[in-house]
Design a protein around this motif. Structure first.
Motif, PDB file in Angstrom:
ATOM      1  N   GLY A  96     -66.305   0.245  33.692  1.00  0.00           N
ATOM      2  CA  GLY A  96     -67.728   0.490  33.429  1.00  0.00           C
ATOM      3  C   GLY A  96     -68.771  -0.080  34.201  1.00  0.00           C
ATOM      4  N   ARG A  97     -69.802  -0.274  33.591  1.00  0.00           N
ATOM      5  CA  ARG A  97     -71.028  -0.872  34.159  1.00  0.00           C
ATOM      6  C   ARG A  97     -70.847  -2.368  34.456  1.00  0.00           C
ATOM      7  N   GLY A  98     -69.911  -3.021  33.484  1.00  0.00           N
ATOM      8  CA  GLY A  98     -69.578  -4.174  33.771  1.00  0.00           C
ATOM      9  C   GLY A  98     -69.185  -4.735  35.339  1.00  0.00           C
ATOM     10  N   ILE A 108     -62.229  -1.835  30.992  1.00  0.00           N
ATOM     11  CA  ILE A 108     -62.685  -2.857  31.617  1.00  0.00           C
ATOM     12  C   ILE A 108     -64.325  -2.933  31.742  1.00  0.00           C
ATOM     13  N   GLY A 109     -65.055  -3.720  31.023  1.00  0.00           N
ATOM     14  CA  GLY A 109     -66.465  -3.588  31.312  1.00  0.00           C
ATOM     15  C   GLY A 109     -67.171  -2.284  30.640  1.00  0.00           C
ATOM     16  N   ILE A 110     -66.442  -2.024  29.651  1.00  0.00           N
ATOM     17  CA  ILE A 110     -67.272  -0.835  29.015  1.00  0.00           C
ATOM     18  C   ILE A 110     -67.709  -1.187  27.739  1.00  0.00           C
ATOM     19  N   SER A 111     -68.783  -0.756  27.125  1.00  0.00           N
ATOM     20  CA  SER A 111     -69.325  -1.292  26.008  1.00  0.00           C
ATOM     21  C   SER A 111     -68.694  -0.386  24.787  1.00  0.00           C
ATOM     22  N   GLY A 112     -68.514   0.687  24.952  1.00  0.00           N
ATOM     23  CA  GLY A 112     -67.883   1.707  24.017  1.00  0.00           C
ATOM     24  C   GLY A 112     -69.066   2.443  23.076  1.00  0.00           C
ATOM     25  N   ARG A 142     -63.650  11.894  37.193  1.00  0.00           N
ATOM     26  CA  ARG A 142     -62.920  10.370  36.600  1.00  0.00           C
ATOM     27  C   ARG A 142     -63.811  10.084  35.373  1.00  0.00           C
ATOM     28  N   GLN A 143     -64.923  10.762  35.152  1.00  0.00           N
ATOM     29  CA  GLN A 143     -65.597  10.413  33.938  1.00  0.00           C
ATOM     30  C   GLN A 143     -64.888  10.706  32.725  1.00  0.00           C
ATOM     31  N   VAL A 144     -64.722   9.767  31.793  1.00  0.00           N
ATOM     32  CA  VAL A 144     -64.365   9.834  30.356  1.00  0.00           C
ATOM     33  C   VAL A 144     -65.355  10.003  29.334  1.00  0.00           C
ATOM     34  N   GLY A 145     -65.305  11.029  28.492  1.00  0.00           N
ATOM     35  CA  GLY A 145     -66.371  10.950  27.387  1.00  0.00           C
ATOM     36  C   GLY A 145     -66.856  12.318  27.109  1.00  0.00           C
ATOM     37  N   GLN A 146     -67.984  12.395  26.181  1.00  0.00           N
ATOM     38  CA  GLN A 146     -68.322  13.644  25.819  1.00  0.00           C
ATOM     39  C   GLN A 146     -68.551  14.640  26.665  1.00  0.00           C
ATOM     40  N   SER A 147     -69.450  14.160  27.945  1.00  0.00           N
ATOM     41  CA  SER A 147     -69.677  15.070  28.875  1.00  0.00           C
ATOM     42  C   SER A 147     -68.639  15.214  30.240  1.00  0.00           C
ATOM     43  N   GLY A 148     -67.608  14.189  29.893  1.00  0.00           N
ATOM     44  CA  GLY A 148     -66.687  14.256  30.949  1.00  0.00           C
ATOM     45  C   GLY A 148     -65.469  14.505  30.444  1.00  0.00           C
ATOM     46  N   VAL A 183     -61.409  -5.142  27.806  1.00  0.00           N
ATOM     47  CA  VAL A 183     -61.780  -6.525  28.235  1.00  0.00           C
ATOM     48  C   VAL A 183     -63.304  -6.520  28.464  1.00  0.00           C
ATOM     49  N   ASN A 184     -63.743  -7.600  27.681  1.00  0.00           N
ATOM     50  CA  ASN A 184     -65.317  -7.438  27.635  1.00  0.00           C
ATOM     51  C   ASN A 184     -65.849  -8.919  27.365  1.00  0.00           C
ATOM     52  N   THR A 185     -66.858  -9.493  28.259  1.00  0.00           N
ATOM     53  CA  THR A 185     -67.429 -10.535  28.064  1.00  0.00           C
ATOM     54  C   THR A 185     -68.237 -10.760  26.725  1.00  0.00           C
ATOM     55  N   GLY A 244     -63.611 -11.937  27.555  1.00  0.00           N
ATOM     56  CA  GLY A 244     -63.287 -12.550  28.866  1.00  0.00           C
ATOM     57  C   GLY A 244     -64.074 -12.017  29.973  1.00  0.00           C
ATOM     58  N   ASP A 245     -64.307 -12.520  31.325  1.00  0.00           N
ATOM     59  CA  ASP A 245     -65.055 -12.081  32.491  1.00  0.00           C
ATOM     60  C   ASP A 245     -63.950 -11.163  33.238  1.00  0.00           C
ATOM     61  N   LEU A 246     -64.359  -9.926  33.451  1.00  0.00           N
ATOM     62  CA  LEU A 246     -63.381  -9.350  34.351  1.00  0.00           C
ATOM     63  C   LEU A 246     -63.074  -9.655  35.683  1.00  0.00           C
ATOM     64  N   PHE A 247     -64.050 -10.535  36.225  1.00  0.00           N
ATOM     65  CA  PHE A 247     -64.110 -10.979  37.553  1.00  0.00           C
ATOM     66  C   PHE A 247     -62.765 -12.233  37.647  1.00  0.00           C
ATOM     67  N   SER A 296     -63.441   6.160  34.500  1.00  0.00           N
ATOM     68  CA  SER A 296     -64.702   5.347  34.257  1.00  0.00           C
ATOM     69  C   SER A 296     -65.569   5.767  33.323  1.00  0.00           C
ATOM     70  N   SER A 297     -66.525   4.925  32.865  1.00  0.00           N
ATOM     71  CA  SER A 297     -67.509   5.402  32.041  1.00  0.00           C
ATOM     72  C   SER A 297     -68.557   5.951  32.920  1.00  0.00           C
ATOM     73  N   ARG A 298     -69.727   6.690  32.022  1.00  0.00           N
ATOM     74  CA  ARG A 298     -70.747   7.513  33.148  1.00  0.00           C
ATOM     75  C   ARG A 298     -71.536   6.882  34.136  1.00  0.00           C
ATOM     76  N   PRO A 299     -71.930   5.615  33.703  1.00  0.00           N
ATOM     77  CA  PRO A 299     -72.743   5.082  34.836  1.00  0.00           C
ATOM     78  C   PRO A 299     -72.088   4.985  36.195  1.00  0.00           C
ATOM     79  N   VAL A 314     -70.980   5.606  21.946  1.00  0.00           N
ATOM     80  CA  VAL A 314     -70.350   6.713  21.032  1.00  0.00           C
ATOM     81  C   VAL A 314     -70.031   7.970  22.055  1.00  0.00           C
ATOM     82  N   GLN A 315     -70.842   8.203  23.006  1.00  0.00           N
ATOM     83  CA  GLN A 315     -70.392   9.362  24.270  1.00  0.00           C
ATOM     84  C   GLN A 315     -69.261   8.996  24.904  1.00  0.00           C
ATOM     85  N   HIS A 316     -68.887   7.828  24.871  1.00  0.00           N
ATOM     86  CA  HIS A 316     -67.673   7.404  25.867  1.00  0.00           C
ATOM     87  C   HIS A 316     -66.411   7.588  24.950  1.00  0.00           C
ATOM     88  N   VAL A 317     -66.738   6.953  23.850  1.00  0.00           N
ATOM     89  CA  VAL A 317     -65.572   6.935  22.796  1.00  0.00           C
ATOM     90  C   VAL A 317     -65.251   8.405  22.251  1.00  0.00           C
TER      91      VAL A 317
HETATM   92  C1  LIG Z   1     -75.860  13.583  26.136  1.00  0.00           C
HETATM   93  C2  LIG Z   1     -75.338  12.244  26.756  1.00  0.00           C
HETATM   94  C3  LIG Z   1     -73.912  12.337  27.359  1.00  0.00           C
HETATM   95  C4  LIG Z   1     -73.193  11.298  27.629  1.00  0.00           C
HETATM   96  N1  LIG Z   1     -71.901  11.427  28.067  1.00  0.00           N
HETATM   97  C5  LIG Z   1     -71.041  10.422  28.426  1.00  0.00           C
HETATM   98  C6  LIG Z   1     -69.795  10.493  29.051  1.00  0.00           C
HETATM   99  O1  LIG Z   1     -69.322  11.424  28.732  1.00  0.00           O
HETATM  100  N2  LIG Z   1     -69.086   9.463  29.269  1.00  0.00           N
HETATM  101  C7  LIG Z   1     -69.841   7.926  29.128  1.00  0.00           C
HETATM  102  O2  LIG Z   1     -69.079   7.105  29.197  1.00  0.00           O
HETATM  103  N3  LIG Z   1     -71.238   7.765  28.679  1.00  0.00           N
HETATM  104  C8  LIG Z   1     -71.833   8.948  28.384  1.00  0.00           C
HETATM  105  N4  LIG Z   1     -72.965   8.813  28.018  1.00  0.00           N
HETATM  106  C9  LIG Z   1     -73.677   7.644  28.237  1.00  0.00           C
HETATM  107  C10 LIG Z   1     -73.436   6.351  27.207  1.00  0.00           C
HETATM  108  O3  LIG Z   1     -74.464   6.551  26.159  1.00  0.00           O
HETATM  109  C11 LIG Z   1     -73.613   5.180  27.641  1.00  0.00           C
HETATM  110  O4  LIG Z   1     -74.957   4.722  28.369  1.00  0.00           O
HETATM  111  C12 LIG Z   1     -72.384   4.746  28.679  1.00  0.00           C
HETATM  112  O5  LIG Z   1     -71.188   5.250  28.247  1.00  0.00           O
HETATM  113  C13 LIG Z   1     -72.332   3.130  29.027  1.00  0.00           C
HETATM  114  O6  LIG Z   1     -71.542   3.055  30.001  1.00  0.00           O
HETATM  115  P1  LIG Z   1     -70.874   1.444  29.951  1.00  0.00           P
HETATM  116  O7  LIG Z   1     -70.139   1.195  28.719  1.00  0.00           O
HETATM  117  O8  LIG Z   1     -70.078   1.355  31.359  1.00  0.00           O
HETATM  118  O9  LIG Z   1     -72.212   0.513  30.318  1.00  0.00           O
HETATM  119  P2  LIG Z   1     -72.963  -0.417  29.310  1.00  0.00           P
HETATM  120  O10 LIG Z   1     -73.094   0.113  28.074  1.00  0.00           O
HETATM  121  O11 LIG Z   1     -73.963  -0.998  30.079  1.00  0.00           O
HETATM  122  O12 LIG Z   1     -71.602  -1.565  29.068  1.00  0.00           O
HETATM  123  C14 LIG Z   1     -71.241  -2.441  29.987  1.00  0.00           C
HETATM  124  C15 LIG Z   1     -70.062  -3.409  29.395  1.00  0.00           C
HETATM  125  O13 LIG Z   1     -69.688  -4.350  30.367  1.00  0.00           O
HETATM  126  C16 LIG Z   1     -69.754  -5.659  29.649  1.00  0.00           C
HETATM  127  N5  LIG Z   1     -69.442  -6.431  31.096  1.00  0.00           N
HETATM  128  C17 LIG Z   1     -70.578  -6.947  31.721  1.00  0.00           C
HETATM  129  N6  LIG Z   1     -70.401  -7.850  32.651  1.00  0.00           N
HETATM  130  C18 LIG Z   1     -69.094  -8.011  32.252  1.00  0.00           C
HETATM  131  C19 LIG Z   1     -67.822  -8.912  33.112  1.00  0.00           C
HETATM  132  N7  LIG Z   1     -68.149  -9.657  34.102  1.00  0.00           N
HETATM  133  N8  LIG Z   1     -66.686  -8.807  32.375  1.00  0.00           N
HETATM  134  C20 LIG Z   1     -66.353  -8.039  31.269  1.00  0.00           C
HETATM  135  N9  LIG Z   1     -67.186  -7.170  30.741  1.00  0.00           N
HETATM  136  C21 LIG Z   1     -68.429  -7.329  31.260  1.00  0.00           C
HETATM  137  C22 LIG Z   1     -71.044  -5.768  28.979  1.00  0.00           C
HETATM  138  O14 LIG Z   1     -70.769  -6.681  27.978  1.00  0.00           O
HETATM  139  C23 LIG Z   1     -71.124  -4.289  28.206  1.00  0.00           C
HETATM  140  O15 LIG Z   1     -70.221  -4.234  27.103  1.00  0.00           O
HETATM  141  C24 LIG Z   1     -73.959   9.867  27.641  1.00  0.00           C
HETATM  142  C25 LIG Z   1     -75.130   9.771  26.895  1.00  0.00           C
HETATM  143  C26 LIG Z   1     -75.925  10.882  26.581  1.00  0.00           C
HETATM  144  C27 LIG Z   1     -77.292  10.753  26.056  1.00  0.00           C
END
Ligand SMILES: Cc1cc2nc3c(=O)[nH]c(=O)nc-3n(C[C@H](O)[C@H](O)[C@H](O)COP(=O)(O)OP(=O)(O)OC[C@H]3O[C@@H](n4cnc5c(N)ncnc54)[C@H](O)[C@@H]3O)c2cc1C
Lengths: 266, 324
Positions: free
Chosen positions: B209-211, B265-269, B248-254, B286-288, B304-307, B234-237, B271-274
């Motif tokens: 994820g975005r982490g 790893i570095g995915i917040s969880g 590769r995208q997991v989730g509601q639209s993947g 794995v998440n900080t 913990g830190d993914l790095f 991966s997650s969406r971002p 609802v659309q991902h879960v």
């Molecule tokens: C209509 C719609 C459809 C969507 N469809 C999807 C979909 O199909 N799939 C999807 O994934 N999302 C989807 N989303 C987006 C979703 O709402 C979230 O924005 C997205 O899932 C966030 O991705 P993320 O967890 O990678 O990023 P973030 O929410 O930014 O989370 C990043 C996480 O990384 C952690 N982190 C940061 N640095 C580190 C480090 N060094 N080590 C460990 N952890 C670290 C942070 O604590 C945080 O929890 C959709 C949204 C909408 C509105």
């Protein structure tokens, strides 16, 4: 052609935070341009680059602090900005969709754009409703969760040919008559970073502040029908077994779990 | 006015799961208010949908046979007419992508306060209490709407599907659709995200994820996937940024995935991902951030830190971590 982009400054919460009453304490909040709106701004700027004589106006509802955010939209290429604010708005804890649509609607009626771009939702309250409610308020057509727009067709034929991103990897191909509001989904483009030159220019671009009186909206029209009565950290349903220790100990335990589950060999 | 009107969700010939969940949510409200439960189904094969919707507790089903697929202008017109006819105290719709496209317009046209994405609903003494999340599921809020009539959308997967066989009265509702007011035209559908890998086949997914912060850092998880024989998702971002392909995208639209092990790893969880991975056999996060919502559904947690953690994990499996 004129394009309006609605932008919102959203609060993001630090990892550790505290709640007092029905709000997160200010010290744990950071402010940023809403992720979805960043894509909406980029889409508008790309449209301006594709056509001749396309004006991009960014609109926000927000206190003075939010000027920093709206200047970002200017730095990325919007021509001017409107910020709607009033003491009567500051008094409302959670603006309902109706009120936001009414305020933005007043700006739309004054500006008379061909297209409005909004974000699908805001990071903080995730209402996901402003764009569509705005369209209905001003009598525009609309499309929500747009992840592709044929820019040339907009400029040449005055029709918004879009893709709506549905669930499960399905996209709907739809033609939308103008004027219209498009609620933009992330991933539609690659939002640019503001250049230093852009940031400098943004300082001298017009930023109008409009009060309720300026917009011809009465104070009674911003009374929210919603009342936030509680905010709390959800009770964790977590049954997770935590792997403790320093990073190498955690990695060791994690490796054991993976071997035990049989997904990685010795 | 004590009745409840729920609006079914369907797409390309199939009733979507949330439709039956709406009947449960609506049924609870009807019980609390002492009213009837109505369901509306608009466009498509409405007769067969109506049969599926006829569950225990449903009093009336209204079918609007107009067009095949969802069109928000048709929905808004049909629901405005239905609301005028039935005067329901509650209109309950799904917070699906199509729900996002018509519900705010319906609420606006009917001049009803609108609350979206409810995870719980409670009605007493004329007040509707809506539980919803904010700040990416970090907090929950209770929002009171003091005066009806109400319009609310519900999150999928929060209510059980309605069961049993009902004896609802099914009637056709005639809507005189004003075609001039239908100003958008659905031309077709396309499936996206094919390509070289199918992450829904994988036994072990390493999901990022975005982490990860920067595209260059992806090398780290690519290496981890490599030494463990995992498939990378991966997650969406990450896909929005163009760092990995859409497939590769997991989730509601993947994609929906159900691997033996899902290592987030570095995915917040969010609802659309879960929505796309909660059915995995074992979930490891794995998440900080110890409060990240992903831990709520994880079987194993590494705060913990993914790095730090990922390079150490690569070494556990005899690999040489790339320097990022
Ligand atoms: C209509 C719609 C459809 C969507 N469809 C999807 C979909 O199909 N799939 C999807 O994934 N999302 C989807 N989303 C987006 C979703 O709402 C979230 O924005 C997205 O899932 C966030 O991705 P993320 O967890 O990678 O990023 P973030 O929410 O930014 O989370 C990043 C996480 O990384 C952690 N982190 C940061 N640095 C580190 C480090 N060094 N080590 C460990 N952890 C670290 C942070 O604590 C945080 O929890 C959709 C949204 C909408 C509105």
């Amino acid at each position: 052609m004129k394009v309006l982009v609605t932008v919102k400054e959203v609060a993001t919460v630090e990892d550790d935070f505290e709640i007092s009453g029905t709000e997160i304490e200010e010290t744990y909040l950071d402010y940023d341009l809403n992720e979805w709106d960043d894509y909406a701004v980029e889409e508008a700027v790309q449209l301006a680059e594709a056509g001749d004589d396309v004006e991009v106006v960014a609109v926000t509802i927000g206190p003075e602090r939010s000027e920093e955010t709206i200047r970002m939209a200017l730095a990325k290429g919007a021509d001017r900005a409107v910020r709607v604010w009033d003491d009567a708005i500051a008094d409302v804890e959670l603006l309902d969709v109706e009120t936001k649509a009414r305020l933005l609607g007043a700006v739309v009626e004054a500006e008379n754009p061909d297209l409005v771009f909004s974000g699908v939702q805001a990071n903080d309250d995730s209402f996901g409703a402003t764009g569509v409610a705005l369209a209905e308020t001003v009598g525009f057509e609309w499309a929500a969760v747009v992840n592709a727009l044929d820019t040339e067709k907009v400029v040449d034929e005055s029709v918004a040919s879009v893709r709506r991103e549905l669930e499960g990897g399905i996209e709907e191909l739809t033609d939308v008559e103008l004027p219209a509001v498009l609620a933009i989904q992330t991933g539609i483009n690659e939002p640019r970073y503001a250049s230093l030159r852009g940031i400098r220019q943004a300082q001298s671009k017009p930023l109008d502040v409009q009060s309720l009186a300026d917009l011809g909206v009465g104070a009674e029209d911003v009374a929210s029908s919603l009342d936030v009565t509680a905010m709390y950290e959800p009770e964790t349903e977590s049954e997770a077994q935590y792997l403790d220790g320093d990073a190498s100990e955690q990695a060791g335990k994690l490796a054991d779990v993976l071997r035990e589950k049989g997904v990685v060999g010795e | 006015m004590t009745d409840v009107l729920v609006v079914a969700d369907h797409r390309r010939g199939d009733l979507r799961d949330v439709s039956l969940e709406l009947l449960s949510a609506g049924g609870d409200l009807a019980d609390a208010a002492g009213g009837d439960l109505h369901a509306a189904v608009i466009s498509g094969n409405v007769e067969s949908f109506a049969e599926d919707l006829d569950r225990e507790g449903v009093d009336q089903i209204h079918t609007v046979a107009y067009g095949e697929e969802f069109n928000h202008d048709v929905y808004v017109q049909a629901l405005t007419a239905l609301a005028a006819d039935l005067a329901p105290e509650f209109i309950v719709v799904p917070n699906s992508v199509n729900g996002l496209d018509y519900a705010p317009a319906v609420a606006t046209r009917l001049d009803r306060p609108y609350v979206s994405d409810a995870v719980d609903l409670d009605y007493s003494e004329g007040t509707l209490e809506v539980t919803r999340e904010m700040y990416g599921s970090k907090v929950e809020t209770t929002v009171d709407v003091a005066e009806g009539p109400f319009a609310v959308s519900i999150r999928g997967g929060e209510w059980p599907p309605a069961e049993g066989i009902g004896d609802a009265e099914v009637s056709e509702f005639d809507v005189d659709v004003d075609e001039d007011a239908v100003r958008s035209n659905v031309k077709g559908f396309e499936e996206v995200g094919g390509g070289d890998v199918d992450i829904s086949d994988a036994e072990f997914l390493v999901s990022i994820g975005r982490g990860i912060e920067e595209e260059e850092n992806l090398e780290l998880v690519e290496k981890l996937a490599d030494v463990t024989g995992a498939t990378l998702s991966s997650s969406r971002p990450i896909v929005d940024n163009g760092w990995l392909a859409k497939n590769r995208q997991v989730g509601q639209s993947g994609k929906q995935v159900t691997p033996d092990v899902y290592l987030a790893i570095g995915i917040s969880g969010a609802v659309q991902h879960v929505a796309g991975m909660k059915a995995s056999e074992t979930i490891i996060a794995v998440n900080t951030d110890p409060n990240a919502p992903i831990f709520d559904i994880a079987d194993y947690g590494v705060v913990g830190d993914l790095f730090d953690v990922v390079p150490a994990l690569i070494e556990e499996f005899g690999g040489e971590p790339p320097s990022v």
